[in-house]
Enzyme design. Sequence first.
Site, PDB file in Angstrom:
ATOM      1  N   LYS A  53       1.049  -1.056  -0.139  1.00  0.00           N
ATOM      2  CA  LYS A  53       0.055  -0.249  -0.044  1.00  0.00           C
ATOM      3  C   LYS A  53       0.460   1.260   0.290  1.00  0.00           C
ATOM      4  CE  LYS A  53      -4.162  -2.743   1.846  1.00  0.00           C
ATOM      5  NZ  LYS A  53      -4.099  -2.928   3.148  1.00  0.00           N
ATOM      6  N   GLN A  97      -4.733  -1.488   9.640  1.00  0.00           N
ATOM      7  CA  GLN A  97      -4.637  -2.859   9.405  1.00  0.00           C
ATOM      8  C   GLN A  97      -5.404  -3.932   9.784  1.00  0.00           C
ATOM      9  OE1 GLN A  97      -3.694  -3.782   5.976  1.00  0.00           O
ATOM     10  NE2 GLN A  97      -3.935  -5.941   5.958  1.00  0.00           N
ATOM     11  N   ASP A 120     -11.659   2.887   4.183  1.00  0.00           N
ATOM     12  CA  ASP A 120     -11.067   1.635   4.168  1.00  0.00           C
ATOM     13  C   ASP A 120     -13.230   1.296   4.156  1.00  0.00           C
ATOM     14  OD1 ASP A 120      -9.548  -0.942   3.461  1.00  0.00           O
ATOM     15  OD2 ASP A 120      -8.885  -0.522   5.713  1.00  0.00           O
TER      16      ASP A 120
HETATM   17  N1  GUN Z   1      -6.874  -6.944   6.232  1.00  0.00           N
HETATM   18  C1  GUN Z   1      -7.743  -7.479   5.384  1.00  0.00           C
HETATM   19  N2  GUN Z   1      -7.670  -6.891   4.293  1.00  0.00           N
HETATM   20  C2  GUN Z   1      -7.674  -5.727   4.546  1.00  0.00           C
HETATM   21  C3  GUN Z   1      -8.328  -4.483   4.155  1.00  0.00           C
HETATM   22  O1  GUN Z   1      -8.726  -4.216   2.898  1.00  0.00           O
HETATM   23  N3  GUN Z   1      -7.753  -3.297   4.799  1.00  0.00           N
HETATM   24  C4  GUN Z   1      -8.056  -3.035   6.022  1.00  0.00           C
HETATM   25  N4  GUN Z   1      -7.984  -1.895   7.068  1.00  0.00           N
HETATM   26  N5  GUN Z   1      -7.111  -4.508   6.903  1.00  0.00           N
HETATM   27  C5  GUN Z   1      -7.486  -5.726   5.650  1.00  0.00           C
END
Ligand code: GUN
Length: 283
Positions: A53, A97, A120
Site C-alpha cells: 500500500k 490494517q 477503508d
Molecule cells: N485486512 C485484510 N484486508 C484488509 C483491508 O482491506 N483493509 C484493512 N484495513 N485491513 C485488511
Amino acid sequence: MTARILDGNALAQKLRADFRARADALAERGKRPGLAVILVGEDPASRIYVRNKVNACAQAGLHSERIGFAADVAPEVVLAKIGELNADPRIHGILVQLPLPGHFDSDAVLKAISPAKDVDGFHAENVGALVQGHPRFIPCTPYGVMQFLADSGIDPKGKEAVVLGRSNIVGKPMAMLLMQANATVTVCHSQTRDLTFHTRRADILVAALGKPRFVTAEMVKPGAVVIDVGINRLPDGRLCGDVDFGPVSEIAGAITPVPGGVGPMTITMLLANTLEAAERDVH
Ligand code: GUN
C-alpha cells in the site's frame, strides 16, 4: 469452454493512469493527498500488504505514512495516534490494517477514525451509508470486484450472485453492492447447508472465505463469472486463491487469477478512495 481471464494488473494500470495527474493537481493547490497506514504487530502477511500500500502511494504521487506499533501496545496509544491523524491536514485517509491483536476492540478502533478519512469504509457510519445506498467510501476489495464486472461488460442486473463469506471487509459489503446493482444475492458461510446447491446456481460467484482451492469445478455453473478474493499461502510458499483455478477455468465463463486478480484492484481502489477524500477536502 475455457474462461476469459480477468487481468487485475491490466485493469489496475488502466484505472491508475490518471492518479498521478490528480495527485499533482491537488499538490499544486497545497494539498498533496496523504494516506496513513497503521500496523500493529508483526504479522508477515499484514506487513506485506502494508508495504504494498505504501509503495503504491509513492508510485501514484501520494504522500504516505507507515505507523508501526508493537503487538502488545496499549489500545489507548493507538487511539491517541488516530486522534492526531484525524486532525492532521496532510492526511486524507487513515487505514488500520486488520486483524488487530486479540486485546483490541477492533470496532472501537475503526470508530475512532474520522468518517471523512475512513478510506477503508469500515466505520459504522460509513457502513450505514453504504447499506442505505449512498456510500461515502466503498470498501476497497468489493469496490475492486465491481470495477472488474463493469470493465468486463458484466451487468449484475437480474443475475444470481452468490457470495461465499460474510466478513465485514468483503462478504457483507460485496453482497450489498451486488444487490444495489440489481443482482439477486445469496450469502453463504460456514453454517450453510448444501453449499454446492447454492454455488451451482450462481451466474456470478464471489469466493471470499480464506480456504485454499475450496471452490472446485463441480461447484461452478458452466459459463459463470468466478471472482476469487482469497489470498492463501500453500506449504511450498506459493500463493493460491479460494478457487481451484485450473479445473474451474475450464468451466467458468470468466475468472480472476491469484495472484494478479483482485489483489492489485484492492490497492487501486484504496488509492482512488484516498484521492477522492483529498479532492473532497479541497472542494
Ligand atoms: N485486512 C485484510 N484486508 C484488509 C483491508 O482491506 N483493509 C484493512 N484495513 N485491513 C485488511
